[in-house]
Write a protein that holds these residues in place. Sequence first.
Motif, PDB file in Angstrom:
ATOM      1  N   ILE A  23       0.836  -1.213   0.000  1.00  0.00           N
ATOM      2  CA  ILE A  23       0.000   0.000   0.000  1.00  0.00           C
ATOM      3  C   ILE A  23       0.865   1.255   0.000  1.00  0.00           C
ATOM      4  O   ILE A  23       0.562   2.238  -0.693  1.00  0.00           O
ATOM      5  N   GLU A  24       1.959   1.249   0.757  1.00  0.00           N
ATOM      6  CA  GLU A  24       2.833   2.418   0.776  1.00  0.00           C
ATOM      7  C   GLU A  24       3.512   2.609  -0.581  1.00  0.00           C
ATOM      8  O   GLU A  24       3.701   3.751  -1.029  1.00  0.00           O
ATOM      9  N   HIS A  25       3.866   1.513  -1.255  1.00  0.00           N
ATOM     10  CA  HIS A  25       4.449   1.645  -2.606  1.00  0.00           C
ATOM     11  C   HIS A  25       3.433   2.245  -3.569  1.00  0.00           C
ATOM     12  O   HIS A  25       3.787   3.117  -4.387  1.00  0.00           O
ATOM     13  N   MET A  26       2.183   1.798  -3.473  1.00  0.00           N
ATOM     14  CA  MET A  26       1.128   2.362  -4.310  1.00  0.00           C
ATOM     15  C   MET A  26       0.957   3.847  -4.018  1.00  0.00           C
ATOM     16  O   MET A  26       0.857   4.661  -4.936  1.00  0.00           O
ATOM     17  N   ARG A  27       0.950   4.216  -2.733  1.00  0.00           N
ATOM     18  CA  ARG A  27       0.769   5.622  -2.358  1.00  0.00           C
ATOM     19  C   ARG A  27       1.927   6.473  -2.861  1.00  0.00           C
ATOM     20  O   ARG A  27       1.734   7.564  -3.422  1.00  0.00           O
ATOM     21  N   ARG A  28       3.138   5.965  -2.667  1.00  0.00           N
ATOM     22  CA  ARG A  28       4.328   6.747  -3.016  1.00  0.00           C
ATOM     23  C   ARG A  28       4.449   6.979  -4.520  1.00  0.00           C
ATOM     24  O   ARG A  28       4.979   8.016  -4.957  1.00  0.00           O
ATOM     25  N   THR A  29       3.961   6.038  -5.307  1.00  0.00           N
ATOM     26  CA  THR A  29       4.086   6.158  -6.768  1.00  0.00           C
ATOM     27  C   THR A  29       2.805   6.658  -7.436  1.00  0.00           C
ATOM     28  O   THR A  29       2.754   6.757  -8.667  1.00  0.00           O
ATOM     29  N   HIS A  30       1.799   6.970  -6.621  1.00  0.00           N
ATOM     30  CA  HIS A  30       0.519   7.401  -7.189  1.00  0.00           C
ATOM     31  C   HIS A  30       0.623   8.827  -7.718  1.00  0.00           C
ATOM     32  O   HIS A  30       1.336   9.670  -7.164  1.00  0.00           O
ATOM     33  N   SER A  31      -0.133   9.110  -8.787  1.00  0.00           N
ATOM     34  CA  SER A  31      -0.082  10.440  -9.404  1.00  0.00           C
ATOM     35  C   SER A  31      -0.781  11.497  -8.564  1.00  0.00           C
ATOM     36  O   SER A  31      -0.486  12.685  -8.674  1.00  0.00           O
ATOM     37  N   ASN A  32      -1.724  11.073  -7.723  1.00  0.00           N
ATOM     38  CA  ASN A  32      -2.459  12.023  -6.873  1.00  0.00           C
ATOM     39  C   ASN A  32      -2.403  11.556  -5.417  1.00  0.00           C
ATOM     40  O   ASN A  32      -3.397  11.121  -4.849  1.00  0.00           O
ATOM     41  N   ARG A  33      -1.221  11.628  -4.831  1.00  0.00           N
ATOM     42  CA  ARG A  33      -1.032  11.102  -3.478  1.00  0.00           C
ATOM     43  C   ARG A  33      -1.904  11.805  -2.448  1.00  0.00           C
ATOM     44  O   ARG A  33      -2.423  11.186  -1.525  1.00  0.00           O
ATOM     45  N   SER A  34      -2.074  13.112  -2.587  1.00  0.00           N
ATOM     46  CA  SER A  34      -2.844  13.868  -1.598  1.00  0.00           C
ATOM     47  C   SER A  34      -4.322  13.516  -1.621  1.00  0.00           C
ATOM     48  O   SER A  34      -5.043  13.760  -0.643  1.00  0.00           O
ATOM     49  N   GLY A  35      -4.793  12.942  -2.722  1.00  0.00           N
ATOM     50  CA  GLY A  35      -6.210  12.598  -2.819  1.00  0.00           C
ATOM     51  C   GLY A  35      -6.540  11.193  -2.336  1.00  0.00           C
ATOM     52  O   GLY A  35      -7.719  10.818  -2.297  1.00  0.00           O
ATOM     53  N   LEU A  36      -5.529  10.422  -1.970  1.00  0.00           N
ATOM     54  CA  LEU A  36      -5.777   9.052  -1.513  1.00  0.00           C
ATOM     55  C   LEU A  36      -6.413   9.050  -0.130  1.00  0.00           C
ATOM     56  O   LEU A  36      -5.999   9.795   0.766  1.00  0.00           O
ATOM     57  N   SER A  37      -7.391   8.202   0.038  1.00  0.00           N
ATOM     58  CA  SER A  37      -8.100   8.111   1.316  1.00  0.00           C
ATOM     59  C   SER A  37      -7.271   7.373   2.356  1.00  0.00           C
ATOM     60  O   SER A  37      -6.529   6.426   2.042  1.00  0.00           O
ATOM     61  N   VAL A  38      -7.409   7.788   3.595  1.00  0.00           N
ATOM     62  CA  VAL A  38      -6.719   7.130   4.698  1.00  0.00           C
ATOM     63  C   VAL A  38      -7.200   5.689   4.873  1.00  0.00           C
ATOM     64  O   VAL A  38      -6.509   4.855   5.484  1.00  0.00           O
ATOM     65  N   PHE A  39      -8.363   5.376   4.313  1.00  0.00           N
ATOM     66  CA  PHE A  39      -8.895   4.021   4.451  1.00  0.00           C
ATOM     67  C   PHE A  39      -8.071   2.984   3.682  1.00  0.00           C
ATOM     68  O   PHE A  39      -8.280   1.788   3.857  1.00  0.00           O
ATOM     69  N   TRP A  40      -7.148   3.428   2.834  1.00  0.00           N
ATOM     70  CA  TRP A  40      -6.216   2.504   2.220  1.00  0.00           C
ATOM     71  C   TRP A  40      -5.336   1.820   3.276  1.00  0.00           C
ATOM     72  O   TRP A  40      -4.759   0.758   3.017  1.00  0.00           O
ATOM     73  N   LEU A  41      -5.217   2.414   4.444  1.00  0.00           N
ATOM     74  CA  LEU A  41      -4.376   1.845   5.499  1.00  0.00           C
ATOM     75  C   LEU A  41      -5.112   0.817   6.353  1.00  0.00           C
ATOM     76  O   LEU A  41      -4.490   0.180   7.217  1.00  0.00           O
TER      77      LEU A  41
END
Length: 584
Positions: A458-476
């Motif tokens: 999940i952290e790799h997905m977040r770090r490489t995502h094009s819109n990191r600030s828009g990702l929901s905390v529920f990914w954790l």
Amino acid sequence: MKYELLNSTDPATVSESDLNFPASSSTPSMDLVTNGSVDFRGRIADKRKTGGWRASPFIIANEAAERLSAFTVSASLVLYLTKEMKESLPDAATHVSDWVGATYLLMLVGAFLADAYLGRYLTVILSSAVYLIGMIMLTVSASVPTLRPACSTETSNCPSSATPGQSAFLYSALALVALGTGGVKPNVPSFGADQHDENDEKELSYKYTFFNFFFLSIKVGALLGLTVMVYIEQEKGYAWGFGLPTGIMFASVVILAAGFPRYRYKKPMGSVFTRFIQVIVVAVKNHFKGVEVTHEVKLYEVATEESDILGARKLSHTPQYRFLDKAAVMEDPELTDITDRWKLCTVTQVEELKTFVRVFPVWASTIALSLSLAQQSTFFLAQSKILDRKLGPNFVIPPGSMQVFAVINAFITVPVYEKFIVPILQRKTNHHRGLTSLQRMGLGLFISIFALASAAAIEHMRRTHSNRSGLSVFWLVPQFFILGGAESFTYVGQLEFFYDEATDGMKSVCGALFLSEIGIGSWVNTALVKIVEGATGTGEGGWLRDDLNESKLDYYYAILAAISAVNLFLYVWVARRYKGRHQG
């Protein structure tokens, strides 16, 4: 193997197979306990008036209240250090890990004092007072502006930092909290287990039920601390966030004191560590004298119905670690001072040390889970802070509240396991608990691998995502939830294992031993952070930087998952070779 008995008119020997130690010379009343517990007047405890579920609710409620306070503080501490005390994220994570480590290692001191001198109840009450003073000081630190850096902005280039005096006050408060926790945490579960007579089949089954309810009480405290308390802290500030848990900590002491007439008490039995040293010293001395342990040699034990350890029952001899048996060999037939334990030890005393030696590898091979759990209050929390925490137009989830998903897992896992899974496993394994405590711990260690693997993904997905600030905390949620399942299986398994294997004179010490691994895990986490920082640097390319968007935290999680996998194989190797004292 044979035994020489003390205070016998005919110092005869008996064979090991004939050695059965009764709890009493006469048949005790069915209403009185047979495990040496007394009531608050010092009389043998009456089952109709003390212990059992007459006493357990006070202990369970106390634990829920105390854990609410503890989880509120631990969930907020990294953010308090970075936001209010202006520490960098790696420094704050290190300081929190060090504090948690010290807290849990101090439990060995608290357990020692309880078993040796004060008794469990008195140790808990006195330690709670120290805990409460620390919480009051922590509240003062958050309430008085002069005890924090003048700059209160969240900009990373804020020039102000905490003065030595401000830091000293804060860390003195945390030190008192750690010291108080060290006396409370290892003794409360043992004190609760003391309320159930293991020689009574009905009460024995209640003891295992108590362990499950005790674990759930921890999670109730965590649930309220990580939701209600953390939300109040977010909306009202840290003064309220620390002040309310302080009041609840006071309430927990009142709750525990209210059950005073209903409890069963175990008398302190002297220093178990002194007895350990005596066995080692005498065994080494006899070894260099050429003493050999054979089937014909006589091992010494007192002829009284109970051992010469105050309040402790005798232990039968086991064939493991025969070197230690040399401490109980009647090497000198002319020896007159047979009460000097620096010259001659009893079989029971030797078996105490054997028990400690047996459980130590099991303890050591479960530390990796504590390394994983340390992430919940450090890097998991830092991840929660930078993701989108909005829930609707007007509500923002506090970062510390994400740990509630680990708690939710416990509320699902424990009842489902006890109600539905255990009956099925009982029919398949013929074991009264479905799985043995060692198997339950192993299952938890297995699950923890997937928690760290999901965290890395999940952290790799977040770090490489094009819109990191828009990702929901529920990914954790997956990493919190799965890790909560790992803890549910391992923690209850450890409670059962260490209490069952512990002898009468080392119940709290064994309980503290398994809890201390949380502290060891926190310190290992600190060391690992330092190693990774040293290897990768703290600048560009560094894995662990103050800004998670510029870090490579997923690599760190992958290392933790690999460590957990290797540790599982080590644990299985240890568990398969384990032979407890009840197995002979």
